[in-house]
Design a protein around this motif. Sequence first.
Motif, PDB file in Angstrom:
ATOM      1  N   GLY A 202       0.812  -1.216   0.000  1.00 11.47           N
ATOM      2  CA  GLY A 202       0.000   0.000   0.000  1.00 11.47           C
ATOM      3  C   GLY A 202       0.842   1.260   0.000  1.00 11.47           C
ATOM      4  N   CYS A 203       0.170   2.406   0.121  1.00 13.94           N
ATOM      5  CA  CYS A 203       0.897   3.678   0.101  1.00 13.94           C
ATOM      6  C   CYS A 203       0.086   4.734   0.844  1.00 13.94           C
ATOM      7  N   ASP A 204       0.789   5.483   1.727  1.00 10.04           N
ATOM      8  CA  ASP A 204       0.124   6.554   2.477  1.00 10.04           C
ATOM      9  C   ASP A 204       0.368   7.930   1.875  1.00 10.04           C
ATOM     10  N   TYR A 205       1.114   8.008   0.798  1.00  8.29           N
ATOM     11  CA  TYR A 205       1.256   9.306   0.120  1.00  8.29           C
ATOM     12  C   TYR A 205       0.006   9.534  -0.728  1.00  8.29           C
ATOM     13  N   SER A 206      -0.125  10.738  -1.240  1.00 10.13           N
ATOM     14  CA  SER A 206      -1.302  10.981  -2.084  1.00 10.13           C
ATOM     15  C   SER A 206      -0.881  11.831  -3.272  1.00 10.13           C
ATOM     16  N   CYS A 207       0.060  11.304  -4.038  1.00 15.16           N
ATOM     17  CA  CYS A 207       0.519  12.015  -5.235  1.00 15.16           C
ATOM     18  C   CYS A 207      -0.683  12.232  -6.149  1.00 15.16           C
ATOM     19  N   ALA A 208      -0.772  13.451  -6.675  1.00  9.25           N
ATOM     20  CA  ALA A 208      -2.011  13.871  -7.341  1.00  9.25           C
ATOM     21  C   ALA A 208      -2.355  13.040  -8.566  1.00  9.25           C
ATOM     22  N   TYR A 209      -1.347  12.423  -9.199  1.00  8.33           N
ATOM     23  CA  TYR A 209      -1.571  11.681 -10.442  1.00  8.33           C
ATOM     24  C   TYR A 209      -1.805  10.198 -10.199  1.00  8.33           C
ATOM     25  N   CYS A 210      -1.599   9.722  -8.975  1.00  3.91           N
ATOM     26  CA  CYS A 210      -1.378   8.283  -8.791  1.00  3.91           C
ATOM     27  C   CYS A 210      -2.586   7.538  -8.215  1.00  3.91           C
ATOM     28  N   VAL A 211      -2.908   6.437  -8.839  1.00  6.76           N
ATOM     29  CA  VAL A 211      -4.074   5.647  -8.479  1.00  6.76           C
ATOM     30  C   VAL A 211      -3.741   4.619  -7.381  1.00  6.76           C
ATOM     31  N   VAL A 212      -2.452   4.453  -7.112  1.00  5.80           N
ATOM     32  CA  VAL A 212      -2.032   3.366  -6.217  1.00  5.80           C
ATOM     33  C   VAL A 212      -2.623   3.429  -4.797  1.00  5.80           C
ATOM     34  N   PRO A 213      -2.646   4.594  -4.143  1.00  8.09           N
ATOM     35  CA  PRO A 213      -3.240   4.590  -2.797  1.00  8.09           C
ATOM     36  C   PRO A 213      -4.681   4.092  -2.824  1.00  8.09           C
ATOM     37  N   HIS A 214      -5.378   4.356  -3.922  1.00  8.83           N
ATOM     38  CA  HIS A 214      -6.751   3.874  -4.051  1.00  8.83           C
ATOM     39  C   HIS A 214      -6.805   2.384  -4.363  1.00  8.83           C
ATOM     40  N   GLN A 247       5.841  -0.219  -2.548  1.00  9.63           N
ATOM     41  CA  GLN A 247       5.526   0.992  -3.326  1.00  9.63           C
ATOM     42  C   GLN A 247       6.418   2.135  -2.862  1.00  9.63           C
ATOM     43  N   THR A 248       6.589   2.212  -1.542  1.00 10.64           N
ATOM     44  CA  THR A 248       7.514   3.183  -0.937  1.00 10.64           C
ATOM     45  C   THR A 248       8.333   2.366   0.055  1.00 10.64           C
ATOM     46  N   VAL A 249       9.271   1.618  -0.473  1.00  6.57           N
ATOM     47  CA  VAL A 249       9.952   0.580   0.309  1.00  6.57           C
ATOM     48  C   VAL A 249      10.658   1.167   1.527  1.00  6.57           C
ATOM     49  N   SER A 283      12.116   3.569  -3.809  1.00  8.40           N
ATOM     50  CA  SER A 283      12.315   4.494  -2.691  1.00  8.40           C
ATOM     51  C   SER A 283      11.597   5.815  -2.947  1.00  8.40           C
ATOM     52  N   HIS A 284      11.009   6.367  -1.893  1.00  9.01           N
ATOM     53  CA  HIS A 284      10.418   7.707  -1.996  1.00  9.01           C
ATOM     54  C   HIS A 284      11.449   8.725  -1.499  1.00  9.01           C
ATOM     55  N   PRO A 285      11.681   9.791  -2.263  1.00  7.82           N
ATOM     56  CA  PRO A 285      12.706  10.758  -1.857  1.00  7.82           C
ATOM     57  C   PRO A 285      12.489  11.305  -0.446  1.00  7.82           C
ATOM     58  N   ARG A 322       1.977  17.076  -5.424  1.00  9.21           N
ATOM     59  CA  ARG A 322       2.005  16.715  -3.993  1.00  9.21           C
ATOM     60  C   ARG A 322       3.103  15.712  -3.683  1.00  9.21           C
ATOM     61  N   ARG A 323       4.296  16.021  -4.200  1.00 11.98           N
ATOM     62  CA  ARG A 323       5.402  15.082  -4.000  1.00 11.98           C
ATOM     63  C   ARG A 323       6.150  15.305  -2.683  1.00 11.98           C
ATOM     64  N   THR A 324       5.861  16.352  -1.976  1.00 13.15           N
ATOM     65  CA  THR A 324       6.403  16.633  -0.631  1.00 13.15           C
ATOM     66  C   THR A 324       7.901  16.977  -0.591  1.00 13.15           C
TER      67      THR A 324
HETATM   68 FE1  SF4 Z   1       2.404   6.380  -3.520  1.00 13.45          FE
HETATM   69 FE2  SF4 Z   1       4.365   6.253  -5.366  1.00 13.45          FE
HETATM   70 FE3  SF4 Z   1       1.814   6.559  -6.148  1.00 13.45          FE
HETATM   71 FE4  SF4 Z   1       3.063   8.602  -4.937  1.00 13.45          FE
HETATM   72  S1  SF4 Z   1       3.628   7.677  -6.925  1.00 13.45           S
HETATM   73  S2  SF4 Z   1       0.984   7.855  -4.447  1.00 13.45           S
HETATM   74  S3  SF4 Z   1       4.380   7.535  -3.481  1.00 13.45           S
HETATM   75  S4  SF4 Z   1       2.682   4.779  -5.076  1.00 13.45           S
END
Ligand code: SF4
Length: 485
Positions: A202-214, A247-249, A283-285, A322-324
Amino acid sequence: MNKQFDIGVESLNGDTVAQPESRQAPLPLPLRGGLRNNSREQAADAGAGATGKSFFIETFGCQMNDHDSEKVAGVLQGRGYRAVGTPSQADLVLYNTCSIREKAAQKVFARLGDWKTLADGKIIGVLGCLAQQEGEEIFERAPWVSLVCGSASYRKLPDLIDQLESGGRRVTGLDLDTDETFETDITRRDRLLSAYITIIEGCDYSCAYCVVPHTRGPERSRPSEAVLAEARRLADVGYTEIQLLGQTVNSYRDPGPRGWRFVDLLRAVADVPGIRRVRFTTSHPNDFTREIVEAIETVPALCNHVHLPVQSGSSRVLQAMRRTYTREEYLEKIGWMREASRDISITSDIIIGFPGETAEDFEGSLSLLDAAQYDAIFSFKYSPRPNTSAKDMPDAIPEEEKSRRLAILNERQRQIQTARYEKLVGSTFEVHTDAHHPARGVWGGRTSCNRLVNFSTTRESLLGQYVQVKISRASANALFGEQVE
Ligand code: SF4
Ligand code: 5AD
């Protein structure tokens, strides 16, 4: 989230050309067409086919999906299902899907369409990100599908299969609220020489383009003890290379009593007797620390390669995404690696044409390539996805403009890579041999920093061996050389 370095046009891919042949112990023998089972899996293998039922699974997308499929296959084999090589032979046909970009989703629906008139008597199931994203909608679009299950619900798979076996017509596993990870007694290992271990889902980030957290739900880390036990089991059956996945190892946080951070786990896995190489992705920066660089500097078993997706070289776009982190903060982390005592190869993902990306923003991504000096990039045209905050953002970039920018970006990177690889001619690297192309008389493998090396040798039976190769020639994606004794 992505397959590393698969842009290597000259690559000898171990999965497709590596020939199982006699090799020195302790590599386990490949079973059934190259599929490899560990000892627990072999127990299941003996019982495989007890139900007389068979399955076929096709995987789309990232390494996390590849490994999820290995686990799903293990669950099925443990229940007496037998793996078959084509969907037409199978009673149960599963698609483990990806929905990161629209094209990936379209590909799956095209595949499902193939069964419109042929599905009779078979169970067709959709797993993974598209299953989670589309849910029961899939039954509407492809009424011959009877199982839809997202990755956050895989723990329920045995129950869902029970329901189907006892005559259930349509079953779903679509909950995202699980706080547990997908643990299996049995995992089928499809890769001959390098084994995956998922450490965080899973993933707790919420990058504006990314469907993965959903699609994959909130972040869940596995207890370090479970990860280490798996690493020891893999070493026991002969694996020397392990790849830690998430996803964010590097956001890993041990839920067990040790409370380890990612770097602690990394060091411990590298310490497992028999393990010679440990890789990790992605890795997430934001969570990339100096301690990780220090660990790579001091622990030879930790591979000197970091995949650190930047996504854009413009701080303005990064904020909109929203890459932080800012461009400067990202480049500071690149600086830590460039100053390290060990050469560290860095790779990245970049998205072109995010809504509102100006010519100046794009110029920022180009200049970031110069500054970062990546060994490879995976570049993507922005694709609007459902359930993401960027989906309805104004100032969409026209497709032709995205394509134009992408071509410019890739050309700039090609030049950078060519120059970087050229400098390696004359060096000698340790290569983990994972492929043989007998017709061309060439062997293939990876350096610790994940560079692809094709080489000639006078020796035989090198698969799985670590050998020293002196580089005599380079292209933009690969190195060529001869084995030195
Ligand atoms: Fe999570 Fe990576 Fe998607 Fe960002 S790009 S929401 S860090 S899986
Ligand atoms: N459009 C284009 N690329 C995307 N990625 C993720 N979501 C999208 C999207 N909507 C890319 C990111 C990520 C990689 C696996 O896929 O670069 O790191």
